[in-house]
Design a protein around this motif. Structure first.
Motif, mmCIF file in Angstrom:
data_model
loop_
_atom_site.group_PDB
_atom_site.id
_atom_site.type_symbol
_atom_site.label_atom_id
_atom_site.label_comp_id
_atom_site.label_asym_id
_atom_site.label_seq_id
_atom_site.Cartn_x
_atom_site.Cartn_y
_atom_site.Cartn_z
ATOM 1 N N GLY A 39 27.656 43.364 37.551
ATOM 2 C CA GLY A 39 28.417 43.218 36.323
ATOM 3 C C GLY A 39 29.862 42.889 36.581
ATOM 4 O O GLY A 39 30.312 42.804 37.731
ATOM 5 N N THR A 40 30.601 42.690 35.493
ATOM 6 C CA THR A 40 32.021 42.380 35.573
ATOM 7 C C THR A 40 32.820 43.329 34.685
ATOM 8 O O THR A 40 32.281 43.959 33.770
ATOM 9 N N LEU A 41 34.106 43.402 34.966
ATOM 10 C CA LEU A 41 35.020 44.283 34.241
ATOM 11 C C LEU A 41 36.370 43.586 34.130
ATOM 12 O O LEU A 41 36.868 43.018 35.106
ATOM 13 N N ASN A 68 34.361 43.197 39.682
ATOM 14 C CA ASN A 68 32.915 43.155 39.557
ATOM 15 C C ASN A 68 32.330 44.267 40.414
ATOM 16 O O ASN A 68 33.050 44.945 41.147
ATOM 17 N N GLY A 69 31.031 44.464 40.286
ATOM 18 C CA GLY A 69 30.453 45.564 41.045
ATOM 19 C C GLY A 69 28.957 45.664 40.882
ATOM 20 O O GLY A 69 28.319 44.864 40.188
ATOM 21 N N ALA A 159 26.960 45.660 27.484
ATOM 22 C CA ALA A 159 28.231 44.976 27.246
ATOM 23 C C ALA A 159 29.066 45.791 26.274
ATOM 24 O O ALA A 159 28.549 46.620 25.517
ATOM 25 N N THR A 160 30.369 45.542 26.294
ATOM 26 C CA THR A 160 31.285 46.133 25.323
ATOM 27 C C THR A 160 31.111 45.409 23.999
ATOM 28 O O THR A 160 31.272 44.184 23.927
ATOM 29 N N ALA A 183 36.672 45.211 28.827
ATOM 30 C CA ALA A 183 35.420 44.542 28.479
ATOM 31 C C ALA A 183 34.500 44.630 29.687
ATOM 32 O O ALA A 183 34.875 44.222 30.789
ATOM 33 N N ARG A 184 33.312 45.167 29.467
ATOM 34 C CA ARG A 184 32.351 45.377 30.554
ATOM 35 C C ARG A 184 31.039 44.675 30.241
ATOM 36 O O ARG A 184 30.656 44.562 29.075
#
Length: 197
Positions: A39-41, A68-69, A159-160, A183-184
């Motif tokens: 995912g991304t942040l 990301n992670g 997601a956010t 935003a995730r």
């Protein structure tokens, strides 16, 4: 195109496919099992807080970061679960990595055929592994994401759903709390429980 952009496009495409194909079930499902993915942040942090339009009250003191992670979510049918993660974040202040293990959350129907995942005000915690705050722990007071699940629980996208302010607090010098808007998104696939260890 960088990795974060590719991940975001992939997640957006999967989410669109779920809706277009009718694979997103009408009633909120009850997932059960372990899912892993990437995912991304992206966050805007503003020490002076935000106004009603989610703009920094003191723009000169605001900063942005992206990352990301990897994440592993475990869902139980009773409306609870845990998430473990490893993130890398970069911004003007430099880079850092962090992790969290078995962070508890609860989930409820969001009224749109999906779920809302929420962690308690003092339960979403993690440890910073590298960077200026290496060795410190952190707590996020308002972690929440929405989740949509493919028919048959074959995939989950989190997601956010809307902007909101959360606060992150650190254990070391200048602990905060620091207000931020994030935003995730994460795209998850089922994995065997043994692979999550």
């Amino acid at each position: 195109m960088n990795r974060s952009a590719v991940l975001l496009l992939a997640a957006t495409g999967l989410f669109a496919w779920l809706l277009a194909s009718g694979s997103a079930v009408a009633a909120s499902p009850k997932p059960n099992g372990t899912y892993g993915g990437v995912g991304t942040l992206a966050c805007v942090t503003a020490a002076g807080g935000f106004d009603a339009n989610f703009q920094p009250n003191t723009p000169a003191n605001a900063s942005t970061s992206t990352g990301n992670g990897l994440a592993v979510y475990t869902f139980k049918k009773n409306g609870t679960g845990t998430v473990s993660f490893n993130n890398v974040t970069v911004g003007l202040a430099g880079g850092s990595s962090s992790h969290g293990t078995n962070v508890p959350f609860t989930y409820t129907s969001n009224g749109h055929g999906g779920l809302t995942l929420t962690a308690g005000s003092s339960t979403f915690t993690g440890t910073i592994d590298t960077g200026p705050r290496a060795g410190q722990t952190f707590t996020i007071d308002n972690w929440t994401v929405d989740a949509y699940i493919a028919q048959g629980n074959k995939a989950i996208v989190t997601a956010t759903a809307a902007p909101f302010v959360e606060n992150i607090t650190f254990s070391g010098t200048n602990p905060g709390p620091f207000p931020r808007i994030c935003a995730r998104e994460t795209t998850l696939m089922p994995i065997p429980p043994s692979a999550a260890k």
